[in-house]
Design an enzyme around this catalytic site. Structure first.
Site, PDB file in Angstrom:
ATOM      1  N   ARG A   1      -8.339   1.948  10.269  1.00  0.00           N
ATOM      2  CA  ARG A   1      -7.907   0.574  10.503  1.00  0.00           C
ATOM      3  C   ARG A   1      -8.891  -0.175  11.403  1.00  0.00           C
ATOM      4  NH1 ARG A   1      -2.131   1.354   9.533  1.00  0.00           N
ATOM      5  NH2 ARG A   1      -0.901  -0.529   9.654  1.00  0.00           N
TER       6      ARG A   1
ATOM      7  N   LYS B   1       0.824  -1.223   0.000  1.00  0.00           N
ATOM      8  CA  LYS B   1       0.000   0.000   0.000  1.00  0.00           C
ATOM      9  C   LYS B   1       0.855   1.269   0.000  1.00  0.00           C
ATOM     10  CE  LYS B   1      -1.945  -0.748   3.995  1.00  0.00           C
ATOM     11  NZ  LYS B   1      -1.315  -1.956   4.510  1.00  0.00           N
TER      12      LYS B   1
HETATM   13  P1  AMP Z   1       1.988   1.462   8.923  1.00  0.00           P
HETATM   14  O1  AMP Z   1       3.101   2.395   8.573  1.00  0.00           O
HETATM   15  O2  AMP Z   1       0.686   1.820   8.245  1.00  0.00           O
HETATM   16  O3  AMP Z   1       2.356   0.006   8.762  1.00  0.00           O
HETATM   17  O4  AMP Z   1       1.702   1.672  10.492  1.00  0.00           O
HETATM   18  C1  AMP Z   1       2.701   1.405  11.457  1.00  0.00           C
HETATM   19  C2  AMP Z   1       2.057   1.292  12.824  1.00  0.00           C
HETATM   20  O5  AMP Z   1       1.398   2.526  13.183  1.00  0.00           O
HETATM   21  C3  AMP Z   1       0.971   0.236  12.935  1.00  0.00           C
HETATM   22  O6  AMP Z   1       1.503  -1.065  13.175  1.00  0.00           O
HETATM   23  C4  AMP Z   1       0.185   0.764  14.126  1.00  0.00           C
HETATM   24  O7  AMP Z   1       0.862   0.514  15.345  1.00  0.00           O
HETATM   25  C5  AMP Z   1       0.205   2.261  13.898  1.00  0.00           C
HETATM   26  N1  AMP Z   1      -0.954   2.740  13.091  1.00  0.00           N
HETATM   27  C6  AMP Z   1      -0.924   3.262  11.828  1.00  0.00           C
HETATM   28  N2  AMP Z   1      -2.154   3.629  11.422  1.00  0.00           N
HETATM   29  C7  AMP Z   1      -2.992   3.320  12.435  1.00  0.00           C
HETATM   30  C8  AMP Z   1      -4.404   3.438  12.628  1.00  0.00           C
HETATM   31  N3  AMP Z   1      -5.198   3.931  11.660  1.00  0.00           N
HETATM   32  N4  AMP Z   1      -4.920   3.021  13.807  1.00  0.00           N
HETATM   33  C9  AMP Z   1      -4.137   2.533  14.783  1.00  0.00           C
HETATM   34  N5  AMP Z   1      -2.801   2.378  14.668  1.00  0.00           N
HETATM   35  C10 AMP Z   1      -2.219   2.767  13.519  1.00  0.00           C
END
Ligand code: AMP
Length: 218
Positions: A91, A15
């Protein structure tokens, strides 16, 4: 043309990479990553940042109230001409409902929820084989893009390592969180009639082209 999209899919489904490529193209769409915004806050060293960092490091979702407060700050600056791809937000169903109410208030409905479909096994093969050079940041894959000498960077000769959150145990936990909390969003957006599914196992250039066609079609 579609102006307001969100990207949905398991960790490691591509993504972020694809959102970055599309926002770097001439479509004028901004890439908004909740993970990136949360990491910025975590690195600021604030009290809130310290709390956030613990959740991220454990591979758990940051609590809804924190994420919603942060994303609302971003949303307040958006107007009818804004073009964006939301990557990683919402999420949870609660976050999705909250986003719906924000968008409704400004009469800015979402145009598309893009679902990156891929099996857990395929992601695990892809992500757990990833190796990174600690010095220059070049990435490799043990089978798909191996270095010339095993474990050594072709570019600078340094030792290659695995990112801690790419380990099998960490990925399995992130998947578990995804299935329980985020996967129900696929049905949520299907029921709204705006789900667009993309086969995340296809080569990256092909996926980018499919998405560009999807965004620009009438
Ligand atoms: P990502 O870069 O999208 O893989 O996000 C890294 C981490 O940020 C995730 O594993 C969550 O701990 C946190 N995170 C990102 N977006 C969200 C969200 N919408 N709700 C809750 N935690 C989030």
């Amino acid at each position: 043309m579609k102006r307001r999209l969100l990207f949905l899919g398991p960790p490691g489904s591509g993504k972020g990479t694809i959102a970055a490529r599309i926002s770097g193209s001439d479509l004028g769409i901004v890439h908004v990553s909740s993970g990136h915004l949360l990491r910025l806050e975590a690195e600021s060293g604030s009290e809130l940042g310290k709390r956030i960092k613990q959740y991220i490091d454990n591979g758990d979702l940051v609590p809804n109230d924190i994420v919603l407060a942060l994303m609302y700050r971003w949303f307040c600056d958006q107007g009818p001409d804004s073009k964006f791809i939301l990557d990683g937000f919402p999420r949870t169903i609660l976050q999705a409902k909250e986003l719906d109410s924000w968008l409704e208030q400004k009469d800015m409905p979402l145009d598309s929820a893009v679902f990156f479909e891929i099996s857990q096994k395929e992601v695990l093969d892809r992500v757990t084989g990833r190796r990174i050079c600690m010095k220059c940041g070049q990435t490799y894959h043990v089978t798909q893009f191996p270095p010339k000498r095993a474990g050594i960077c072709d570019v600078c000769g340094s030792i290659l390592v695995q990112r801690p959150d790419d380990s099998l145990a960490a990925m399995e936990h992130r998947f578990d969180v995804y299935w329980r909390q985020t996967a129900p969003l696929v049905e949520y957006y299907r029921n709204k009639g705006i789900l667009f599914t993309i086969d995340a196992t296809r080569p990256i250039e092909e996926r980018i082209q499919i998405l560009k066609n999807h965004i620009t079609e009438k």
